[in-house]
Design a protein around this motif. Structure first.
Motif: not given
Ligand code: ARG
Length: 598
Positions: A428-448
């Motif tokens: 969120k701070d880096a303004e990344l993933g804002a356009e992702l749907d919730l599920e994809t955002f969660e998967a991305t956060a997990h990968a990070v």
């Protein structure tokens, strides 16, 4: 496919040989001064020392006989007699094109395939995994992948801790806390017929309704406090002996412990991207123990020691006085080292590995030394067939093994949770993933989160301890897992946009300095992988991945891709695609996966 460095080494070695000097002097390494040269050879200096000649003269002679067919732009003598090489743009272009067609991005395979068993993870029954198991899992998983990628036949085994004294302690503690269970166990213990399926189901239902994994953890910790009370200890030992004899009640309760623990462990390992081929435990060698003890006895290796049976494993040589291996306790139970020794036999029978690698905390070094010596004495393993790859601890800011704020041991699941929270915040701070749907955002956060944890660990040589600093590890800047993912995602997005616009990759023509640097990095992959394999050091791959990500970033800043004229764009697209493939292969060897978007 040979890389540029090896190709040059061959040519320069041939030149030394032609002068009647040893080919070994021809070793070429990446330049210490990348601003001046790509590669260098220091051989003339060593050769001069031995031959008592002038190094610059030798260097000059080498250059005179050096094949003209080496793809070099320049070869110059520098300083006291170093030879500096700069590769031509044509040779770099040819190398880049060859790499772009290779699925392995230039990584070679071993010539002689070996069977390797990696023993890692090492979780225990009834205990949630904690940060101590984190390093074993991360390093072991990476080594397993590196070995496999080099072509070896590799099996990873979790070696579940499920057969020792701690089981007796825990069974006793459960019986103390839940009288219903105690009654059932005692009844079952008294029966000598096998327990019917119906009664097993009934017993499991009772266990399930009364005992959760958290209860086991709590009871286990309480039971350990009873360690100092001799009666309590005595009872636990007797129960352990009973369990190892498969006394029906104890055995059934133990099966339940294994079952509930397994569910939680699978969840944690899955979250970390850790996959075992074998999920065996200490208990799996239970029926090998008696015959093994008989065999050790027949070989004259076993001694009596106050009712216990031991092997004095320091006989092989007297480098270091080590305590004996306790094979059978005075209660008749098998110990931690006993199951390890029998597991060597089991692995030999089922897989016959050339080598077993034990990825376990450095603090267990003596344990393994003793087990290995006993195995050698008994003829269960050959010299070099068993190796302990110890690792240091993950420390808190106080420099001591990492603890929670309350001073307790941090559970792995909580650590993953905490890192994931941080990853969300960072995105969120880096303004990344804002356009992702919730599920994809969660998967991305997990990968990070996983990338942050794993890269922080693997960038250090495994033997060193490191300080856990979540703020630093989770940053998208600096030498971090998230930075690597960010760069990988950037390349993916460029390639995606190019494809959408119908731009095809094409032959590489290197001209810009940033392109040169990127190709030189791509060229170094094979060396990084084979060094990581030889030294059992995933940090060398972490280092390569980091340099490559930086190299791509510099290249992308200096060499626009999409706006470039068509042939240049096609060339740069191929470079980008090849860099991505190599970056993803490197990350995969570290057990890290890059998302498609961020
Ligand atoms: N379960 C052990 C522990 O938690 C680690 C097992 C390591 N592997 C082995 N073969 N002993 O300390």
């Amino acid at each position: 496919m040979t890389d540029l460095r090896q190709g040059l080494t061959q040519a320069v070695s041939a030149a030394f040989t032609a002068l009647g000097l040893s080919a070994d002097y021809g070793r070429v390494t990446p330049s210490d001064r990348p601003d001046l040269a790509d590669f260098q050879c220091n051989g003339a200096l060593s050769a001069a020392k031995t031959a008592r000649r002038n190094p610059r003269e030798i260097a000059q002679a080498v250059l005179e006989v050096l094949s003209k067919d080496t793809g070099l732009a320049t070869a110059e003598i520098a300083g006291a007699g170093f030879i500096n090489f700069k590769v031509s743009d044509q040779a770099l272009s040819a190398r880049a094109n060859a790499l772009s067609f290779d699925d392995r991005a230039g990584a070679s395979q071993v010539e002689t395939v070996r069977r390797i068993l990696v023993d890692y993870g090492g979780p225990n029954v009834a205990k949630p995994m904690h940060v101590g198991h984190l390093r074993a899992s991360i390093i072991g998983e990476s080594l397993k992948r590196i070995y496999r990628f080099r072509g070896d036949t590799v099996l990873g085994d979790a070696h579940f801790g499920d057969w020792g004294y701690q089981m007796g302690l825990l069974i006793g503690a459960v019986m103390d806390e839940v009288p219903d269970i105690a009654t059932l166990i005692t009844t079952l213990n008294g029966e000598d017929t096998t327990v019917s399926d119906a009664r097993v189901t009934e017993a499991f239902a009772l266990f399930e309704s009364r005992i959760t994994l958290n209860d086991l953890d709590r009871l286990y910790r309480r039971a350990r406090r009873g360690k100092t009370d001799p009666d309590y200890r005595d009872r636990a030992r007797k129960i352990t002996a009973g369990l190892q004899d498969k006394t029906p009640g104890y055995y059934l309760l133990w099966k339940y412990f294994a079952k509930v623990t397994r569910v939680a462990l699978e969840r944690d390992f899955h979250a970390l991207g850790v996959e075992f081929d074998l999920w065996k435990g200490e208990s799996d060698v239970e029926d090998l123990i008696d015959p093994m003890v008989a065999d050790l006895e027949a070989k004259g290796l076993i001694e009596d020691d106050q009712g216990a049976r031991i092997i004095r494993a320091d006989k092989v040589d007297d480098r270091r006085k080590l305590p004996p291996l306790l094979v059978v306790s005075s209660e008749g139970t098998a110990m931690y080292g006993t199951t390890d020794l029998a597991t060597i036999l089991d692995r030999r029978r089922s897989f016959d590995p050339h080598q077993i690698l034990y990825v376990v905390d450095q603090r267990q070094a003596d344990h393994f030394e003793i087990v290995f010596r006993a195995a050698l004495m008994a003829g269960y393993a050959e010299e070099g067939g068993l190796e302990h790859l110890g690792f240091g601890t993950m420390n808190g800011v106080d420099g001591k093994p990492f603890k929670t704020r309350e001073g307790g041991v941090l559970k792995l699941n909580d650590l993953i949770e905490m890192t994931r929270d941080k990853a969300r915040e960072r995105l969120k701070d880096a303004e990344l993933g804002a356009e992702l749907d919730l599920e994809t955002f969660e998967a991305t956060a997990h990968a990070v989160a996983v990338a942050a944890l794993k890269f922080a660990d693997l960038q250090n040589f495994r033997g060193t301890s490191y300080i856990f600093d979540l703020d630093r590890f989770s940053s998208f800047e600096g030498k971090t897992g998230p930075y690597l993912l960010y760069q990988a995602v950037r390349v993916k997005s460029v390639l995606r946009r190019a494809a959408e616009a119908g731009h095809e990759p094409g032959p590489v023509t290197v001209s810009d300095p940033a392109e040169r640097d990127l190709v030189l990095l791509l060229d170094a992959f094979d060396q990084a992988v084979s060094d990581a394999y030889d030294k059992k050091a995933p940090n060398l791959i972490a280092e390569h991945a980091y340099k490559l990500a930086q190299g791509f970033s510099k290249f992308y800043a200096a060499c626009p891709i999409l706006p470039a004229e068509s042939a240049v764009r096609a060339s740069r697209l191929t470079l980008a695609r090849t860099a991505l493939r190599q970056l993803e292969l490197s990350l995969n060897l570290l057990g890290i996966e890059a998302p498609d978007q961020m």
